[in-house]
Design a protein around this motif. Sequence first.
Motif, PDB file in Angstrom:
ATOM      1  N   LEU A 134     -22.519  12.101 -13.961  1.00 50.92           N
ATOM      2  CA  LEU A 134     -23.779  12.204 -14.541  1.00 50.92           C
ATOM      3  C   LEU A 134     -24.906  13.026 -13.889  1.00 50.92           C
ATOM      4  O   LEU A 134     -26.106  12.832 -14.266  1.00 50.92           O
ATOM      5  N   GLU A 135     -24.255  14.028 -13.612  1.00 51.63           N
ATOM      6  CA  GLU A 135     -25.533  15.094 -12.957  1.00 51.63           C
ATOM      7  C   GLU A 135     -25.908  15.638 -14.175  1.00 51.63           C
ATOM      8  O   GLU A 135     -26.847  16.165 -13.978  1.00 51.63           O
ATOM      9  N   LYS A 136     -25.157  16.282 -15.320  1.00 55.33           N
ATOM     10  CA  LYS A 136     -25.656  16.855 -16.696  1.00 55.33           C
ATOM     11  C   LYS A 136     -26.530  15.210 -17.974  1.00 55.33           C
ATOM     12  O   LYS A 136     -26.488  15.892 -18.747  1.00 55.33           O
ATOM     13  N   SER A 137     -26.598  13.601 -16.844  1.00 54.08           N
ATOM     14  CA  SER A 137     -27.364  13.330 -18.063  1.00 54.08           C
ATOM     15  C   SER A 137     -28.713  13.550 -18.705  1.00 54.08           C
ATOM     16  O   SER A 137     -29.436  14.227 -17.604  1.00 54.08           O
ATOM     17  N   ALA A 138     -29.164  13.121 -19.530  1.00 51.46           N
ATOM     18  CA  ALA A 138     -30.786  13.484 -19.638  1.00 51.46           C
ATOM     19  C   ALA A 138     -31.722  12.892 -18.563  1.00 51.46           C
ATOM     20  O   ALA A 138     -32.393  13.734 -18.305  1.00 51.46           O
ATOM     21  N   TYR A 139     -31.204  12.304 -17.618  1.00 51.96           N
ATOM     22  CA  TYR A 139     -32.134  12.062 -16.894  1.00 51.96           C
ATOM     23  C   TYR A 139     -31.034  11.142 -15.188  1.00 51.96           C
ATOM     24  O   TYR A 139     -30.703  10.140 -15.377  1.00 51.96           O
ATOM     25  N   PRO A 140     -30.584  12.656 -14.652  1.00 52.58           N
ATOM     26  CA  PRO A 140     -29.808  11.614 -12.919  1.00 52.58           C
ATOM     27  C   PRO A 140     -30.856  11.021 -12.466  1.00 52.58           C
ATOM     28  O   PRO A 140     -29.684   9.917 -11.861  1.00 52.58           O
ATOM     29  N   GLU A 141     -31.831  11.400 -12.296  1.00 53.59           N
ATOM     30  CA  GLU A 141     -32.453  10.059 -11.698  1.00 53.59           C
ATOM     31  C   GLU A 141     -32.474   8.725 -11.457  1.00 53.59           C
ATOM     32  O   GLU A 141     -32.843   8.284 -10.928  1.00 53.59           O
ATOM     33  N   GLY A 142     -32.140   8.529 -12.908  1.00 49.07           N
ATOM     34  CA  GLY A 142     -31.941   7.038 -13.417  1.00 49.07           C
ATOM     35  C   GLY A 142     -31.343   6.633 -13.053  1.00 49.07           C
ATOM     36  O   GLY A 142     -30.710   5.175 -13.232  1.00 49.07           O
ATOM     37  N   TRP A 143     -30.057   7.161 -12.490  1.00 50.46           N
ATOM     38  CA  TRP A 143     -28.963   6.445 -11.330  1.00 50.46           C
ATOM     39  C   TRP A 143     -28.580   5.828 -10.248  1.00 50.46           C
ATOM     40  O   TRP A 143     -28.827   5.465 -10.164  1.00 50.46           O
ATOM     41  N   ASP A 144     -30.520   6.850  -9.499  1.00 47.23           N
ATOM     42  CA  ASP A 144     -30.550   5.886  -8.427  1.00 47.23           C
ATOM     43  C   ASP A 144     -31.045   4.552  -8.611  1.00 47.23           C
ATOM     44  O   ASP A 144     -32.239   4.118  -8.947  1.00 47.23           O
ATOM     45  N   ASP A 145     -30.750   3.705  -7.372  1.00 51.12           N
ATOM     46  CA  ASP A 145     -30.800   2.637  -7.032  1.00 51.12           C
ATOM     47  C   ASP A 145     -30.611   1.676  -8.796  1.00 51.12           C
ATOM     48  O   ASP A 145     -31.504   0.534  -8.920  1.00 51.12           O
ATOM     49  N   TYR A 146     -29.916   2.046  -9.665  1.00 48.49           N
ATOM     50  CA  TYR A 146     -29.282   2.061 -11.205  1.00 48.49           C
ATOM     51  C   TYR A 146     -28.132   0.282 -11.087  1.00 48.49           C
ATOM     52  O   TYR A 146     -27.444   0.839 -10.145  1.00 48.49           O
ATOM     53  N   HIS A 147     -28.012  -0.702 -11.573  1.00 44.13           N
ATOM     54  CA  HIS A 147     -27.089  -1.333 -11.829  1.00 44.13           C
ATOM     55  C   HIS A 147     -26.874  -1.510 -12.700  1.00 44.13           C
ATOM     56  O   HIS A 147     -27.973  -1.711 -13.688  1.00 44.13           O
ATOM     57  N   ALA A 148     -25.727  -1.485 -13.437  1.00 46.41           N
ATOM     58  CA  ALA A 148     -25.259  -1.878 -14.518  1.00 46.41           C
ATOM     59  C   ALA A 148     -25.657  -3.233 -15.319  1.00 46.41           C
ATOM     60  O   ALA A 148     -25.346  -4.073 -14.308  1.00 46.41           O
ATOM     61  N   VAL A 149     -25.739  -3.746 -16.211  1.00 46.75           N
ATOM     62  CA  VAL A 149     -25.442  -5.044 -17.024  1.00 46.75           C
ATOM     63  C   VAL A 149     -24.068  -5.505 -17.271  1.00 46.75           C
ATOM     64  O   VAL A 149     -23.296  -4.674 -18.190  1.00 46.75           O
ATOM     65  N   ALA A 150     -24.249  -6.662 -17.540  1.00 48.71           N
ATOM     66  CA  ALA A 150     -22.617  -7.172 -18.285  1.00 48.71           C
ATOM     67  C   ALA A 150     -22.627  -8.424 -18.915  1.00 48.71           C
ATOM     68  O   ALA A 150     -23.865  -8.987 -18.052  1.00 48.71           O
TER      69      ALA A 150
END
Length: 375
Positions: free
Chosen positions: A58-74
């Motif tokens: 994910l360091e190469k994803s479109a917006y790596p900063e988007g993963w900080d403090d992010y929680h997936a949905v289920a």
Amino acid sequence: MKITSNFDSGNIKVLAASEPLDIQLEINKDNESDFFQWFHFRLESTPFLGHKLHINGLEKSAYPEGWDDYHAVASYDRQTWFRVPSHYEDGRLIIDFEPEFSHTYFAYFAPYSYERHLDLLYWAQSHDICAIETLGETLDGRDIGLLTVGEPEDGKKQIWITARQHPGETMAEWFVEGLLHKLLDDEDPHAAALLSKAVFHIVPNMNPDGSVRGHLRTNAAGVNLNREWQTPSLEKSPEVYHVLNKMHETGVDMYLDIHGDEALPYNFVAGGEGIPSYDARIKELEDTFKAALLTITPEFQDEFGYDKDAPGEANLTVASCAVGEAFKTLAYTVEMPFKDNANLPDPYYGWSDRRSYQFGQDTLAAIVSVVDKLR
């Protein structure tokens, strides 16, 4: 144990899935593009057993900063989507989860399926004041559907709303669903006030190909539609080409383009201060609209957002800038978070499909404040 994404908007690549605590995954790139961030898959496994899912690279994803403090949905039923414990480290999103049932869906945000999109179009068509029109076809041969709401009359304002130019930003179509349900409610006072003065032109999904393919940001050809508004083409961006032609046919007195932002945990708008024709009239309209929205809902704020463009330096390939300049009108990009609204956090759901739906209704109410001043 089985993991699959072989369904509408599905996206995941399985690297290893033999041990519940060592599930290794990657996200597929958008076709003909390096963009990736959207994921949507189903896990079949043993209930009440701990699982650890690693989404890698994910360091190469479109917006790596988007993963900080992010929680997936289920979701277990594909109706209610809740947040699951997730954390980002060393380029990986790690989801710790103990399922209650044998099948669990995971996604970047609550999905909005193509079938639900069609249901929304034809539910809207069933109202006497709403008509549906197919403007053209996408590169994969899907219809580009436009809803026109209101009785055409001389002097009425022409208000345009588009959503999901970036298909992974599913909150945008949840927003439009809420807005449409309010606009088509014949007992709603905001709708009545607006429809006496305006006709609405609404494209709930600008990018159905990317939506079905499980893309984050592009259409079937790997083209970012929100950079095509200066010179759209049938070969690369028919979605923008047909919508822009229709705009020139009807005229535009106000335009909202609905999006989601991966990094910022707020709802905000981005305006046209950088377009060449920006003037005091447009600024007053922007300020009036924002003030109304701030009054109507605490979900909106105007402190955090994108840096404002310098005068004359707007990117005119972007929809809101291109339309604002072409029609000398109020044009906003509306942004919602993938994470949560930091001003009103909800640890169980985060920013959600239901909150996006309500924000769409609140935004419609705010248009009442400017409709008389649009021209």
